[in-house]
Scaffold this active site. Structure first.
Site, PDB file in Angstrom:
ATOM      1  N   LYS A 177      -2.832 -17.141  -2.626  1.00  0.00           N
ATOM      2  CA  LYS A 177      -1.575 -16.768  -3.334  1.00  0.00           C
ATOM      3  C   LYS A 177      -0.421 -16.484  -2.133  1.00  0.00           C
ATOM      4  O   LYS A 177      -0.680 -15.511  -1.608  1.00  0.00           O
ATOM      5  CB  LYS A 177      -1.449 -15.789  -4.419  1.00  0.00           C
ATOM      6  N   GLU A 251      -4.338  -5.910   6.154  1.00  0.00           N
ATOM      7  CA  GLU A 251      -3.252  -5.538   7.315  1.00  0.00           C
ATOM      8  C   GLU A 251      -1.917  -5.372   6.923  1.00  0.00           C
ATOM      9  O   GLU A 251      -1.393  -6.079   5.976  1.00  0.00           O
ATOM     10  CB  GLU A 251      -3.432  -7.115   8.082  1.00  0.00           C
ATOM     11  N   CYS A 285       5.357  -7.716  11.855  1.00  0.00           N
ATOM     12  CA  CYS A 285       4.621  -6.658  11.498  1.00  0.00           C
ATOM     13  C   CYS A 285       4.482  -5.837  12.886  1.00  0.00           C
ATOM     14  O   CYS A 285       4.345  -4.385  12.885  1.00  0.00           O
ATOM     15  CB  CYS A 285       3.384  -6.764  10.794  1.00  0.00           C
ATOM     16  N   GLU A 385       8.961   2.250   7.839  1.00  0.00           N
ATOM     17  CA  GLU A 385       9.094   0.966   8.462  1.00  0.00           C
ATOM     18  C   GLU A 385      10.394   0.297   7.889  1.00  0.00           C
ATOM     19  O   GLU A 385      10.492   0.410   6.665  1.00  0.00           O
ATOM     20  CB  GLU A 385       8.103  -0.075   7.953  1.00  0.00           C
TER      21      GLU A 385
HETATM   22  P1  NAP Z   1       4.496  -7.180   0.191  1.00  0.00           P
HETATM   23  O1  NAP Z   1       5.669  -7.078  -0.528  1.00  0.00           O
HETATM   24  O2  NAP Z   1       3.524  -6.417   0.213  1.00  0.00           O
HETATM   25  O3  NAP Z   1       3.979  -8.725  -0.356  1.00  0.00           O
HETATM   26  C1  NAP Z   1       2.883  -9.294   0.516  1.00  0.00           C
HETATM   27  C2  NAP Z   1       2.111 -10.424  -0.421  1.00  0.00           C
HETATM   28  O4  NAP Z   1       1.389  -9.563  -1.307  1.00  0.00           O
HETATM   29  C3  NAP Z   1       3.134 -11.121  -1.464  1.00  0.00           C
HETATM   30  O5  NAP Z   1       2.439 -12.444  -1.677  1.00  0.00           O
HETATM   31  C4  NAP Z   1       3.294 -10.378  -2.807  1.00  0.00           C
HETATM   32  O6  NAP Z   1       3.626 -11.312  -3.786  1.00  0.00           O
HETATM   33  C5  NAP Z   1       1.790  -9.765  -2.922  1.00  0.00           C
HETATM   34  N1  NAP Z   1       1.803  -8.569  -3.662  1.00  0.00           N
HETATM   35  C6  NAP Z   1       2.541  -7.678  -3.606  1.00  0.00           C
HETATM   36  N2  NAP Z   1       1.903  -6.553  -4.601  1.00  0.00           N
HETATM   37  C7  NAP Z   1       0.731  -6.893  -5.149  1.00  0.00           C
HETATM   38  C8  NAP Z   1       0.040  -6.545  -5.885  1.00  0.00           C
HETATM   39  N3  NAP Z   1      -0.031  -5.379  -6.404  1.00  0.00           N
HETATM   40  N4  NAP Z   1      -1.318  -7.414  -6.383  1.00  0.00           N
HETATM   41  C9  NAP Z   1      -1.357  -8.200  -5.618  1.00  0.00           C
HETATM   42  N5  NAP Z   1      -0.394  -9.046  -4.713  1.00  0.00           N
HETATM   43  C10 NAP Z   1       0.521  -8.413  -4.372  1.00  0.00           C
HETATM   44  O7  NAP Z   1       4.948  -7.616   1.475  1.00  0.00           O
HETATM   45  P2  NAP Z   1       6.162  -8.599   2.314  1.00  0.00           P
HETATM   46  O8  NAP Z   1       7.369  -8.010   1.853  1.00  0.00           O
HETATM   47  O9  NAP Z   1       5.929  -9.931   1.878  1.00  0.00           O
HETATM   48  O10 NAP Z   1       5.765  -8.534   3.801  1.00  0.00           O
HETATM   49  C11 NAP Z   1       6.262  -7.580   4.492  1.00  0.00           C
HETATM   50  C12 NAP Z   1       5.135  -6.374   4.967  1.00  0.00           C
HETATM   51  O11 NAP Z   1       4.202  -7.010   5.517  1.00  0.00           O
HETATM   52  C13 NAP Z   1       5.653  -5.436   6.087  1.00  0.00           C
HETATM   53  O12 NAP Z   1       5.393  -4.256   5.441  1.00  0.00           O
HETATM   54  C14 NAP Z   1       4.709  -5.878   7.123  1.00  0.00           C
HETATM   55  O13 NAP Z   1       4.654  -4.654   7.996  1.00  0.00           O
HETATM   56  C15 NAP Z   1       3.617  -6.337   6.504  1.00  0.00           C
HETATM   57  N6  NAP Z   1       2.916  -7.287   7.301  1.00  0.00           N
HETATM   58  C16 NAP Z   1       1.791  -6.824   8.324  1.00  0.00           C
HETATM   59  C17 NAP Z   1       0.980  -7.637   9.076  1.00  0.00           C
HETATM   60  C18 NAP Z   1      -0.325  -7.171   9.703  1.00  0.00           C
HETATM   61  O14 NAP Z   1      -0.937  -7.998  10.113  1.00  0.00           O
HETATM   62  N7  NAP Z   1      -0.260  -5.714   9.635  1.00  0.00           N
HETATM   63  C19 NAP Z   1       1.562  -9.025   9.300  1.00  0.00           C
HETATM   64  C20 NAP Z   1       2.850  -9.263   8.518  1.00  0.00           C
HETATM   65  C21 NAP Z   1       3.366  -8.482   7.775  1.00  0.00           C
HETATM   66  P3  NAP Z   1       5.089 -11.572  -4.203  1.00  0.00           P
HETATM   67  O15 NAP Z   1       5.750 -12.179  -3.235  1.00  0.00           O
HETATM   68  O16 NAP Z   1       4.861 -12.474  -5.487  1.00  0.00           O
HETATM   69  O17 NAP Z   1       5.672 -10.335  -4.622  1.00  0.00           O
END
Ligand code: NAP
Length: 484
Positions: A177, A251, A285, A385
């Site tokens: 997904k 991650e 990130c 963040e």
């Molecule tokens: P996000 O809101 O956490 O969403 C990430 C993914 O998870 C999306 O596909 C989202 O779906 C899904 N999701 C959210 N809540 C969920 C749940 N309860 N159950 C199952 N799936 C769920 O993050 P984002 O805004 O896309 O990305 C930014 C974040 O990613 C930042 O915090 C960044 O630091 C982190 N990041 C970390 C890394 C690393 O390697 N450490 C790399 C890149 C990014 P929907 O889109 O449908 O909501």
């Protein structure tokens, strides 16, 4: 290549609409009038269908010779490379990043598929010496079963590639997904695997809001592992919902520091700040969000930094001269602007942070890069963040003070130091609480062939991804006592 603006799920080897009959829009963050397509607003039943098809396909895929599994990955890489220019442009239209960054990301995704096509074929077990001449004792590694891959919008093809490739080469089946904010380039990866001849059900692609299908994709009893990249908040929710026997790899977020010591080459330190903090519009990130600078060089560093930041051109990532693209979503824009307001109240506002208006900006999410100084450890812009082009400058007394302040964070994803001092260069990797450690390099960037992951709340600290160790998460070990 599908040029129809209606994009389907890929389940059990078929392109199919969601049972909901509903779709959601995907628009360009630099130009909101541009619609990139409609994607399936999937339901729990769609998710279940995808999981069950992956479950049925597992035995056959696991038994498929590894050279054939590798061929699928290599053919998918061929497809991405053959369409690199078109896909890179789509990625820029969808996420906003500069075209050069998009080209690198698509190329890197193909490289990742090829890396695991080879590396997956070198998995080994161990043999153990013992006293029984008629027995051999060894370990063998096996796939887990159905794995759920859930990814964010900021690297919407390279992060999926670095999870999906090791999952598939080791014989697992996948339900993927992507982020609802960047499903198009993820769809291209699904298309690549389809063109590569992946057998029915082995790889499934499903779009839709996490609030509708997230629970099914993480708590269904057939899911043996979840590899997730995204916010710490979502990671915690998923970890809480997963069953005890489901393996997880998370991650998560970061608040990455760059330490600049008095002996550093200041021009290089400025370049590291700009590249680490403002490239990808601060939406990496591993992006630099805190600069811990020695008092004696702070004024000089700030003058050089502001002079260079003034030259950056903000605009559409498709335009060659642009150095910073838009924020990727309306929500990101609102979050970043709210932190800029907080920063103005808490600290000294040095530069930028405007919501840009006027020609070329009115239909996009453009903010000028922001610099705050006199930031202290308690301030929210030093602790939380932001995930945007905002840098908090924190004054330090020297190396020990810088380390203490850098480590005073719930996160530990990436950290860098700029110095020529050999003692501090040698000590830094041990002293800093961070999964990635950079010396005289930006906090951003990691290799396809090296491990990647964070410490503290930046990761579950279970399994690293990327590189050879990226295979470990997707395999389990059995110990065999073979006698005759
Ligand atoms: P996000 O809101 O956490 O969403 C990430 C993914 O998870 C999306 O596909 C989202 O779906 C899904 N999701 C959210 N809540 C969920 C749940 N309860 N159950 C199952 N799936 C769920 O993050 P984002 O805004 O896309 O990305 C930014 C974040 O990613 C930042 O915090 C960044 O630091 C982190 N990041 C970390 C890394 C690393 O390697 N450490 C790399 C890149 C990014 P929907 O889109 O449908 O909501």
């Amino acid at each position: 290549m599908n040029l129809n603006p209606l994009f389907l799920n890929y389940i059990d080897g078929q392109w199919a609409a969601s049972g909901s009959g509903q779709t959601f829009e995907n628009r360009n963050p630099a130009e909101q009038n541009e619609l990139l397509g409609y994607f399936q607003a999937s339901t729990i039943e769609d998710a279940r269908h995808a999981i069950e098809s992956a479950e049925r396909a597992f035995a056959g895929w696991r038994a498929t010779p590894i050279s054939k599994r590798a061929k699928v990955l290599n053919r998918a890489a061929d497809y991405l490379e053959a369409n690199l220019e078109a896909f890179a442009e789509e990625l820029t239209r969808e996420e906003g990043k500069l075209l050069g960054n998009s080209r690198d990301e698509v190329a890197r995704s193909a490289q990742t598929l090829r890396f695991y096509a080879v590396e997956g074929q070198t998995i080994t077990g161990e043999t153990f010496p013992h006293d029984d001449a008629k027995m051999t004792v060894y370990t063998q590694r096996e796939p887990l079963g159905v794995v759920s891959i859930i990814t964010p919008w900021n690297f919407p093809i390279s992060i999926p590639a670095r999870k999906i490739a090791p999952a598939l080469i080791t014989g697992n089946t996948v339900v993927f997904k992507p982020s609802s904010d960047a499903p198009l380039i993820a769809y291209r990866l699904a298309e690549a695997l389809h063109h590569a001849g992946i057998p029915e059900g082995v790889f499934n692609f499903i779009t839709g809001s996490a609030s509708n299908i997230g629970k099914e994709l993480t708590a269904h009893s057939a899911i043996k592992a979840i590899s997730f990249t995204g916010s710490t908040q979502a990671g915690e929710a998923i970890q809480g919902a997963a069953s005890m026997s489901t393996r997880t790899q998370m991650e998560l977020g970061g608040k990455n520091p760059l330490i600049v010591l008095a002996d550093a080459n200041l021009d290089q330190a400025v370049d590291l700040t700009i590249k680490g903090g403002f490239s990808l519009t601060g939406q990496a990130c591993t992006g630099t969000s805190r600069v811990l600078i020695e008092k004696s060089v702070k004024t000089d560093y700030l003058e050089r930094l502001v002079a260079k930041v003034k030259e950056l051109k903000i605009g559409n990532g498709l335009v060659q001269s642009t150095s910073i693209g838009p924020l990727a979503t309306r929500q990101q824009l609102d979050t970043v602007l709210s932190y800029i307001d907080i920063g103005k109240r808490e600290a000294t506002h040095i530069f930028g942070g405007e919501h840009l208006q006027g020609e070329g900006y009115d239909n996009g999410y453009f903010v000028s890069p922001a610099i705050f100084s006199d930031v202290t450890q308690q301030m929210r812009i030093a602790r939380e963040e932001i995930f945007g082009p905002v840098i908090a400058i924190i004054e330090v007394d020297g190396y020990e003070d810088a380390i203490a302040k850098a480590n005073d964070s719930i996160y530990g994803l990436s950290a860098a130091i700029a110095t020529k001092n050999i003692e501090y260069i040698q000590r830094f990797p041990s002293d800093i609480q961070s999964g990635t450690v950079k010396i005289n390099r930006t906090t951003t960037g990691n290799l396809v062939n090296a491990p990647f992951g964070g410490l503290k709340q930046s990761s579950t600290s279970t399994f690293r991804e990327s590189g050879r160790v990226g295979l470990d998460f997707f395999t389990q070990t059995k110990t065999v006592y073979l006698g005759y």
